[in-house]
Design an enzyme around this catalytic site. Structure first.
Site, PDB file in Angstrom:
ATOM      1  CG  ASN A  10      -1.686   1.276   1.376  1.00  0.00           C
ATOM      2  OD1 ASN A  10      -1.867   2.003   0.399  1.00  0.00           O
ATOM      3  ND2 ASN A  10      -2.156   1.560   2.593  1.00  0.00           N
ATOM      4  CD1 TRP A  11       3.882   1.229  -2.700  1.00  0.00           C
ATOM      5  CD2 TRP A  11       3.695   2.233  -4.702  1.00  0.00           C
ATOM      6  NE1 TRP A  11       4.707   0.568  -3.582  1.00  0.00           N
ATOM      7  CE2 TRP A  11       4.608   1.153  -4.815  1.00  0.00           C
ATOM      8  CE3 TRP A  11       3.418   3.004  -5.830  1.00  0.00           C
ATOM      9  CZ2 TRP A  11       5.241   0.848  -6.016  1.00  0.00           C
ATOM     10  CZ3 TRP A  11       4.049   2.690  -7.020  1.00  0.00           C
ATOM     11  CH2 TRP A  11       4.958   1.624  -7.123  1.00  0.00           C
ATOM     12  CE  LYS A  12       0.428   3.518   4.785  1.00  0.00           C
ATOM     13  NZ  LYS A  12       0.093   3.627   6.176  1.00  0.00           N
ATOM     14  N   GLY A 234       2.588  -1.136   4.259  1.00  0.00           N
ATOM     15  CA  GLY A 234       2.779   0.253   3.861  1.00  0.00           C
ATOM     16  C   GLY A 234       4.254   0.562   3.667  1.00  0.00           C
TER      17      GLY A 234
HETATM   18  C1  PEP Z   1      -0.809   0.015   5.806  1.00  0.00           C
HETATM   19  O1  PEP Z   1      -0.579   1.012   5.133  1.00  0.00           O
HETATM   20  O2  PEP Z   1      -1.867  -0.592   5.667  1.00  0.00           O
HETATM   21  C2  PEP Z   1       0.210  -0.431   6.764  1.00  0.00           C
HETATM   22  C3  PEP Z   1       0.027  -1.552   7.411  1.00  0.00           C
HETATM   23  O3  PEP Z   1       1.309   0.378   6.910  1.00  0.00           O
HETATM   24  P1  PEP Z   1       2.714  -0.039   7.610  1.00  0.00           P
HETATM   25  O4  PEP Z   1       3.120  -1.350   6.999  1.00  0.00           O
HETATM   26  O5  PEP Z   1       3.629   1.075   7.278  1.00  0.00           O
HETATM   27  O6  PEP Z   1       2.444  -0.190   9.068  1.00  0.00           O
END
Ligand code: PEP
Length: 251
Positions: A10-12, A234
């Site tokens: 999930n690149w956001k 993420g």
């Molecule tokens: C996410 O964006 O869903 C996530 C789990 O982020 P991270 O891996 O950075 O905690």
């Protein structure tokens, strides 16, 4: 029932079109491993070129949101029709950041899940508790309510296609991951909630990911748990080497 592990990045709100292209060139062929599904969920702007670049590879491209209507006066929104037209395969729905910052309710999540199916997109539905809910012993209750809402009105065959991402909110982007045993406990419970809505066979087909500070060095530990079928990642999905290591670690 064997479920194919699925790692979704999930690149956001990260990466321009050219940054996305450079990332893809680096992971092509390497983040393609037999027995693991590899998905990149990118910002809308990068989707057309990523879909093009992913042709002939086993990497699937996903969006991070969609509107529940097909079209209309919804300034700034993107519909399932548009994503399908691009060749996008997956869409994240109900991520905690969207629930928290964009007022996405369980009802909206349900509408979006239906919009995804209507447009042949596979939803990755996020559920998970806040820290205060965990401390109040409400984790399973919160996950149950969110799961029931997300599956509302789906047929058993649609339900079997859903990917659920259990993401304890306190673990997202914080470096504080859930232990694999705790994640298994909640994910096993989510599977039992789905069995109650449908039947054991349907619940056994649903892939449930863990998400929350998953890194190359802990992904295998989660994958070792019987009900954990992958990860939504993420931060650690943004660098090619790290993304490749996540896919390798999920084998
Ligand atoms: C996410 O964006 O869903 C996530 C789990 O982020 P991270 O891996 O950075 O905690």
């Amino acid at each position: 029932m064997s479920r194919k592990p699925i790692i979704a990045g999930n690149w956001k709100m990260f990466k321009t079109v050219s940054e996305a292209a450079s990332f893809f060139a680096d992971v092509k062929g390497k983040a393609e491993v037999d027995g693991v599904e590899s998905v990149i969920c990118a910002p809308f702007t990068a989707l057309p070129s990523l879909v093009e670049a992913a042709k002939g590879t086993t990497i699937a491209i996903g969006a991070q949101n969609l509107h529940f209507e097909d079209n209309g006066a919804f300034t700034g929104e993107i519909s399932g029709v548009m994503l399908k037209d691009l060749g996008v395969k997956y869409v994240i729905i109900g991520h905690s950041e969207r629930r928290a910052y964009f007022a996405e309710t369980d009802e909206i999540v349900s509408k979006k899940v239906h919009a995804a199916f209507k447009n042949d997109l596979t939803p990755i539905v996020c559920v998970g508790e806040k820290l205060e809910e965990r401390e109040a012993g409400e984790t399973k209750n919160v996950c149950s309510v969110q799961t029931v809402a997300a599956f509302q009105g789906l047929s058993a065959s649609q339900a079997a296609e859903v990917v659920v991402a259990y993401e304890p909110i306190w673990a997202i982007g914080t470096g504080k991951s859930s232990t694999s045993e705790d994640a298994q406990d909640v994910i096993g419970y989510i599977r039992s909630v789905i069995a109650g809505l449908y039947d054991d066979a349907t619940a056994a087909a649903v892939r449930i990911q863990y998400g929350g500070s998953v890194k190359p060095n802990n992904v295998a530990e989660y994958m070792g748990q019987q009900d954990i079928d992958g990860a939504l990642v993420g931060g650690a999905s943004l660098e090619p080497a790290s993304y490749i290591a996540l896919i390798e670690g999920a084998k």
